[in-house]
Design an enzyme around this catalytic site. Sequence first.
Site, short mmCIF file in Angstrom:
data_model
loop_
_atom_site.label_atom_id
_atom_site.label_comp_id
_atom_site.label_asym_id
_atom_site.label_seq_id
_atom_site.Cartn_x
_atom_site.Cartn_y
_atom_site.Cartn_z
N ASN A 9 0.69 -1.20 0.20
CA ASN A 9 0.10 -0.06 -0.09
C ASN A 9 0.86 1.20 0.02
O ASN A 9 1.49 1.67 1.07
CB ASN A 9 -0.84 -0.03 1.24
CG ASN A 9 -1.75 1.27 1.38
OD1 ASN A 9 -1.79 1.98 0.36
ND2 ASN A 9 -2.41 1.34 2.39
N LYS A 11 0.04 4.16 -0.10
CA LYS A 11 -0.59 5.52 0.29
C LYS A 11 -0.43 6.57 -0.64
O LYS A 11 -0.38 6.38 -1.83
CB LYS A 11 -0.21 5.48 1.80
CG LYS A 11 -0.34 4.23 2.42
CD LYS A 11 -0.12 4.63 4.11
CE LYS A 11 -0.19 3.10 4.79
NZ LYS A 11 -0.15 3.14 6.27
N HIS A 93 -9.50 1.16 4.97
CA HIS A 93 -8.59 1.19 5.72
C HIS A 93 -8.77 2.18 6.68
O HIS A 93 -9.16 3.29 6.50
CB HIS A 93 -7.10 1.88 4.59
CG HIS A 93 -5.89 1.92 5.15
ND1 HIS A 93 -5.49 2.76 6.19
CD2 HIS A 93 -4.79 0.83 5.10
CE1 HIS A 93 -4.24 2.46 6.38
NE2 HIS A 93 -3.81 1.37 5.75
N GLU A 95 -6.96 4.73 7.74
CA GLU A 95 -6.74 6.10 7.39
C GLU A 95 -7.97 6.67 6.80
O GLU A 95 -8.20 7.82 6.73
CB GLU A 95 -5.40 6.15 6.61
CG GLU A 95 -4.17 5.94 7.37
CD GLU A 95 -2.94 5.22 6.84
OE1 GLU A 95 -2.87 5.47 5.48
OE2 GLU A 95 -2.11 4.93 7.53
N GLU A 163 -5.33 -4.87 10.45
CA GLU A 163 -4.36 -3.85 10.69
C GLU A 163 -4.59 -3.08 12.10
O GLU A 163 -5.58 -1.98 12.07
CB GLU A 163 -4.19 -2.77 9.58
CG GLU A 163 -4.09 -3.60 8.27
CD GLU A 163 -3.35 -2.53 7.32
OE1 GLU A 163 -2.49 -2.76 6.78
OE2 GLU A 163 -3.87 -1.23 7.05
N GLY A 169 2.76 2.23 10.85
CA GLY A 169 3.51 3.43 10.86
C GLY A 169 4.39 3.88 12.21
O GLY A 169 5.01 4.79 12.23
N SER A 209 3.48 -2.05 10.17
CA SER A 209 5.02 -2.27 10.60
C SER A 209 5.60 -3.35 10.24
O SER A 209 6.52 -3.81 10.74
CB SER A 209 5.28 -1.77 12.07
OG SER A 209 4.91 -0.47 12.29
P1 13P Z 1 2.91 0.52 7.62
O1 13P Z 1 3.61 -0.89 7.15
O2 13P Z 1 3.87 1.66 6.96
O3 13P Z 1 3.07 0.30 9.06
O4 13P Z 1 1.42 0.54 6.90
C1 13P Z 1 0.61 -0.31 7.30
C2 13P Z 1 -0.61 0.07 6.48
O5 13P Z 1 -1.43 0.78 6.89
C3 13P Z 1 -0.76 -0.71 5.08
O6 13P Z 1 -2.01 -0.70 4.53
#
Ligand code: 13P
Length: 249
Positions: A9, A11, A93, A95, A163, A169, A209
């Site tokens: 992803n 993002k 997601h 976010e 997740e 992150g 992560s």
């Molecule tokens: P990170 O791997 O940067 O922690 O992000 C995970 C994520 O949100 C994947 O959709």
Amino acid sequence: MRRKLAAGNWKMNGLTADLGEAETLATRHPDPRSEVVICPPATLIAPMAARLAGSAVGVGGQDCHAVASGAHTGDIAAAMLADVGARHVILGHSERRADHHETDAAIAAKVTAAWAAGLTAILCVGETEPDRDGGRTLDVITAQLDGALPEGAQADNTVIAYEPVWAIGTGRTPSAAQIREVHIHLRDALARRFGAIAAEGIRLLYGGSVKPANAAEIFAIADVDGALVGGASLKASDFGAIIAALDAA
Ligand code: 13P
């Protein structure tokens, strides 16, 4: 047997200059045992799909609208993703739940739209840190799964990504026992709603992560069928190491 899946992803990261990372990844992993998908920002889906055509690395979207077309400025329909070469779409997601106030009902409508366009939905669920500290993790995840996954989920149209919001992150990951507990719970919940056959085939990813350094440990956990990778999917070297760990698991 469920085929493992490594999904990246990107993002809101990536310009056309970064397409070379995807090409490098595809060149270094011409024939992975695992399925590999990169979900770049919408602007890069078409050129990435073109650059990766004929390779083992697929392309996906990060969101879609719930309806097929119309007056929705700035939004993208599922059929538009499919039209330019996407085969998967990440939905729900955390976010997007946070930034765009997406509810489980709204996400369910998007999943239905994704299926109608022939896309595989990668549906994200996960608890916040207060949820976990308050002992509500499994209840929150059950509610998200029940609310955001419509009737009709099966192995070839649905992937679930667990997740934990506090692991995204942050460099923090749950313990193996915590991941295992949630994945077993998800598999049971899927079996209750969709039957044993669908539940056995639907892949469960862990995300939050995931790095080259912890990938093998995470992939050794029973019922983890792969990963949804954020930051570490941006570089071919890091994502490639994660794919290698998944292939070896
Ligand atoms: P990170 O791997 O940067 O922690 O992000 C995970 C994520 O949100 C994947 O959709």
